[in-house]
Design an enzyme around this catalytic site. Structure first.
Site, PDB file in Angstrom:
ATOM      1  N   ASP A 201       0.845  -1.203   0.000  1.00 50.65           N
ATOM      2  CA  ASP A 201       0.000   0.000   0.000  1.00 50.65           C
ATOM      3  C   ASP A 201       0.880   1.252   0.000  1.00 50.65           C
ATOM      4  OD1 ASP A 201      -2.382   1.432   0.020  1.00 50.65           O
ATOM      5  OD2 ASP A 201      -2.580   1.386   2.195  1.00 50.65           O
ATOM      6  N   ASN A 206       1.669   6.858   3.262  1.00 48.63           N
ATOM      7  CA  ASN A 206       2.405   5.864   4.037  1.00 48.63           C
ATOM      8  C   ASN A 206       3.920   6.040   3.914  1.00 48.63           C
ATOM      9  OD1 ASN A 206       0.243   4.524   5.178  1.00 48.63           O
ATOM     10  ND2 ASN A 206       0.026   3.083   3.497  1.00 48.63           N
ATOM     11  N   ASP A 218       3.146   1.726   8.170  1.00 45.79           N
ATOM     12  CA  ASP A 218       1.879   1.026   7.955  1.00 45.79           C
ATOM     13  C   ASP A 218       2.000  -0.114   6.933  1.00 45.79           C
ATOM     14  OD1 ASP A 218      -0.692   0.179   8.015  1.00 45.79           O
ATOM     15  OD2 ASP A 218      -1.587   2.032   7.265  1.00 45.79           O
TER      16      ASP A 218
END
Length: 326
Positions: A201, A206, A218
């Site tokens: 992701d 992030n 994360d």
């Protein structure tokens, strides 16, 4: 699934959970932007605040969460700048308080990377190359893989069955059928590309840019996937702009890992799967009161009309010539 999985997660529960590990809170709690889980900055008496992450019940098993943690610990051992969970004196990183599982993290600062900056593109590729150098040493055993079934077919089936307005259902079903056919063709053109452990992701939120270095946070969506899954979100703008950017990103990547050019066939396929999965993710969480509150534009006739327009643009993108390494 419980329609209100975090109903009992009141501020005093957050404080008590953190203090159960031996910290003394100063009572200051700030909720951070996180919807899948719940994340709080918790003030610690005469010390730097900590970040407490409470995992959504029933999403990941303990084994899957610990596998994510172990991946981060491996990266830290390789001197990579990621933000891993903190361990207690026993070496544990996943804790329980009442019905909740949670982890603690050090607070880190930084700004988002500039994705249109050539130096940032190179550094992002360089760091992901190092992450993947570790990621390909062995597979995840418990965490899932990114595939067409889970991200595409299941997402389209759920939206069609439960959420798409009746006036748009025929158009949605026809369009997603065409998209899934093009996505499958893209994966077949790419061939048998390697699946490795990835962050999963890598959007700008992030990544904390500090001291000329990207710091990754994360890893909640870490899974098995082709390497390009952690690279394609660094490519922005229209196709011509992405063609200019891809060389710098891959040049940085190849400093530590060998990029398979066949994976460029997957850029638009993975982008489309992410869009389909994102809409289904919000839909699946719609019974959680936090979602209607934070996504008030979702599940309106206008939203679904715009969603179909975006998916049609992706159908065209899937039919364009693939990006090339020059």
């Amino acid at each position: 699934m419980n329609k209100q999985p975090f109903f009992e997660l009141k501020p005093d529960v957050v404080t008590d959970a953190v203090e159960s590990l031996g910290y003394l809170s100063d009572g200051r709690i700030m909720a951070l932007n996180s919807y899948e889980n719940r994340v709080y900055q918790v003030g610690i008496d005469e010390k730097t605040p900590l970040i407490a992450k409470f995992y959504r019940p029933e999403r990941w098993s303990d084994e899957q969460i610990l596998e994510e943690h172990q991946f981060m610990f491996e990266l830290v051992d390789q001197d990579l700048s990621v933000v891993p969970p903190m361990k207690d004196a026993n070496g544990d990183s996943l804790f329980r308080y009442n019905d909740f599982r949670f982890s603690l993290f050090e607070r880190r600062g930084g700004r988002a990377p500039e994705l249109d900056d050539a130096e940032h593109q190179f550094q992002l590729g360089h760091t992901i190359g190092r992450i993947h150098q570790a990621g390909q040493t062995h597979p995840f055993i418990h965490r899932p893989a990114l595939d067409i079934q889970n991200y595409g077919i299941n997402s389209a089936d759920f939206i069609s069955r439960e959420f798409i307005p009746a006036s748009l259902k025929i158009s949605y079903d026809s369009l997603t059928s065409d998209l899934l056919r093009e996505i499958d063709a893209a994966f077949k053109r790419a061939g048998n590309v390697k699946q490795i452990r990835v962050h999963g992701d890598c959007h700008a939120g992030n990544i904390l840019w500090r001291d000329n270095t990207p710091h990754f946070v994360d890893f909640d969506d870490a899974r098995m996937a082709p390497a390009i899954q952690d690279l394609w979100m660094f490519l922005t703008g229209d196709r011509n702009q992405q063609q200019l950017q891809v060389g710098g990103v891959i040049a940085g990547y190849n400093e530590f890992s060998d990029f398979d050019p066949r994976e460029l066939h997957l850029v638009e396929a993975l982008r489309t799967l992410r869009m389909m999965h994102y809409a289904a993710w919000i839909a699946r969480r719609w019974d959680d009161p936090a979602f209607p509150h934070n996504f008030p534009w979702f599940n309106t006739e206008r939203y679904w009309g715009e969603h179909l327009l975006q998916l049609r643009e992706q159908l065209w993108a899937l039919q364009e010539p693939v990006l090339r390494l020059l």
